[in-house]
Design an enzyme around this catalytic site. Structure first.
Site, mmCIF file in Angstrom:
data_model
loop_
_atom_site.group_PDB
_atom_site.id
_atom_site.type_symbol
_atom_site.label_atom_id
_atom_site.label_comp_id
_atom_site.label_asym_id
_atom_site.label_seq_id
_atom_site.Cartn_x
_atom_site.Cartn_y
_atom_site.Cartn_z
ATOM 1 N N ARG A 49 -87.124 -57.598 52.506
ATOM 2 C CA ARG A 49 -87.527 -56.218 52.208
ATOM 3 C C ARG A 49 -88.987 -56.218 51.746
ATOM 4 N NH1 ARG A 49 -88.786 -56.849 47.721
ATOM 5 N NH2 ARG A 49 -89.632 -54.742 47.654
ATOM 6 N N ARG A 92 -85.186 -49.890 60.053
ATOM 7 C CA ARG A 92 -85.478 -48.986 58.930
ATOM 8 C C ARG A 92 -86.612 -48.048 59.363
ATOM 9 N NH1 ARG A 92 -86.214 -51.801 53.162
ATOM 10 N NH2 ARG A 92 -85.520 -49.748 52.414
ATOM 11 N N ASP A 239 -95.148 -47.969 51.495
ATOM 12 C CA ASP A 239 -94.457 -48.223 52.765
ATOM 13 C C ASP A 239 -95.163 -47.553 53.928
ATOM 14 O OD1 ASP A 239 -92.242 -48.740 50.675
ATOM 15 O OD2 ASP A 239 -91.537 -49.607 52.565
ATOM 16 N N ASN A 249 -93.454 -44.470 49.086
ATOM 17 C CA ASN A 249 -93.109 -45.728 48.402
ATOM 18 C C ASN A 249 -91.741 -45.541 47.752
ATOM 19 O OD1 ASN A 249 -93.861 -48.465 47.691
ATOM 20 N ND2 ASN A 249 -93.981 -47.744 45.584
HETATM 21 O O1 MRU Z 1 -86.525 -50.619 49.932
HETATM 22 P P1 MRU Z 1 -87.550 -51.679 49.697
HETATM 23 O O2 MRU Z 1 -87.190 -52.624 48.623
HETATM 24 O O3 MRU Z 1 -87.964 -52.359 50.986
HETATM 25 O O4 MRU Z 1 -88.831 -50.851 49.199
HETATM 26 C C1 MRU Z 1 -90.030 -51.560 49.007
HETATM 27 C C2 MRU Z 1 -91.122 -50.762 48.431
HETATM 28 O O5 MRU Z 1 -91.014 -49.568 48.234
HETATM 29 C C3 MRU Z 1 -92.425 -51.478 48.199
HETATM 30 O O6 MRU Z 1 -93.117 -50.911 47.120
HETATM 31 C C4 MRU Z 1 -93.298 -51.374 49.453
HETATM 32 O O7 MRU Z 1 -92.595 -51.768 50.595
HETATM 33 C C5 MRU Z 1 -94.524 -52.206 49.343
HETATM 34 S S1 MRU Z 1 -94.192 -53.938 49.388
HETATM 35 C C6 MRU Z 1 -95.695 -54.727 49.343
#
Ligand code: MRU
Length: 341
Positions: A49, A92, A239, A249
């Site tokens: 992730r 995703r 993201d 994010n």
């Molecule tokens: O659902 P996740 O754990 O993949 O969400 C991740 C985030 O929101 C992070 O802050 C984002 O991907 C940046 S990672 C460098």
């Protein structure tokens, strides 16, 4: 301390090795992915992730799938490769890095003349480049962002935007690692990040492993921590960053940004260029992943709400650009106004 490599080639060269983030902090174990379906499942279940890490894993996964089809005739090889790319690309919806990385290796495949083996080699090379470039971008984010983290800084972060989420030392945590490496004293406040606890499970794990002091806060303690003067700067990842600077994010980021503005605390988003999506005009144009409510209502299999009750589980929220003090990218610190082209 050996740095964490969250995504790498497996020992046989035909698989992607990931740190299985579902098991942290209890177990630090690896998992080898060979097929497009395995990669998709690992991304969907958050075994791997973080926006940059899922892009890297996707690119490497397509390379592994390509190798498995190399003995097919040319037409069925190309067909199987296209299907594998689609399977992974749709795992995703929110992080732009996923589609960006898939499109990049597939463009390289399309541009490669020669037999199937030449395409396999080209895709593998492109995936390795994506990994290496991400590592370098994280380093650069660390160097540029270190100016936000002078000696004695107390940094609030949300979710995990560290080494586990990238191919290198992270995005939001890169300035922390770099400043600590320069001998500065840094303390990190990690909001736990309900419902999946990326802050308490992952950020706290990787920072403690690196010897950086970290304090976990329940998400609803952030306002009071700011009110009591315990936060100097907020650093979070992203993201997807829209052309106007709006940021998707982890759910909860928007609330922290509002609180930071109220308390006069600088709020920065750290991300590599691969997270900027000029094709998305604003945050309203982004697709926000909705996940199974069981993650909220029965975390780790324990019911925390009555049976049959409804819940909501959006994985991300949108922070409007106007709440940001700036972006820390591999190219430097960008302050408002924002316009990404
Ligand atoms: O659902 P996740 O754990 O993949 O969400 C991740 C985030 O929101 C992070 O802050 C984002 O991907 C940046 S990672 C460098």
């Amino acid at each position: 301390m050996i740095p964490i490599q969250s995504v790498s080639w497996g020992p046989d060269g035909l698989s992607v090795r990931i740190v299985d983030q579902r098991r942290l902090p209890a177990e630090f174990t690896a998992c080898d992915l060979r097929t497009a379906e395995e990669v998709r499942e690992a991304i969907q279940s958050l075994a791997v992730r973080g926006a940059p890490a899922i892009g890297i894993c996707a690119a490497m996964g397509i390379a592994c799938a390509a190798a498995a089809y190399a003995l097919n005739d040319r037409a069925s090889f190309r067909d199987a490769l296209g299907k594998a790319a689609l399977t992974i690309r749709e795992a995703r919806p929110t992080a732009v890095n996923l589609g960006w990385a898939v499109d990049r290796v597939m463009a390289r495949a399309a541009a490669t003349t020669g037999d199937n083996h030449a395409v396999v080699a080209a895709v593998r090379d492109e995936a390795t480049r994506i990994l290496d470039e991400d590592r370098q971008m994280c380093e650069a984010i660390g160097v540029h962002g270190a100016e936000l983290v002078p000696d004695g800084t107390r940094v609030l972060t949300h979710c995990n935007a560290g080494a586990l989420a990238t191919g290198g030392i992270g995005t939001a945590l890169a300035p922390v690692y770099t400043a600590a490496g320069m001998g500065r004293r840094v303390v990190v406040l990690a909001s736990e990040t309900r419902p999946l606890f990326q802050g308490s499970r992952l950020t706290a794990w990787e920072l403690s492993r690196a010897g950086i002091p970290v304090t976990v806060l329940a998400d609803n303690m952030v306002a009071s921590a700011m009110q009591s003067g315990s936060v100097d700067v907020c650093l979070v990842g992203a993201d997807r960053i829209a052309a106007n600077g709006d940021v998707a994010n982890k759910i909860g980021t928007y609330g922290i940004a509002v609180l930071a503005r109220y308390h006069g605390i600088p709020f920065y988003v750290a991300a590599p260029r691969s997270t900027i999506d000029p094709a998305t005009p604003t945050g309203a144009d982004m697709s926000i992943e909705e996940r199974d409510c069981a993650e909220l209502l029965r975390p780790f299999g324990v019911s925390v709400a009555p049976a049959g009750v409804l819940g909501r589980n959006p994985a991300f929220d949108i922070t409007p650009a106007e709440l940001l003090s700036g972006f820390v990218t591999d190219a430097g610190i960008h302050r408002p106004p924002f316009r990404f082209t």
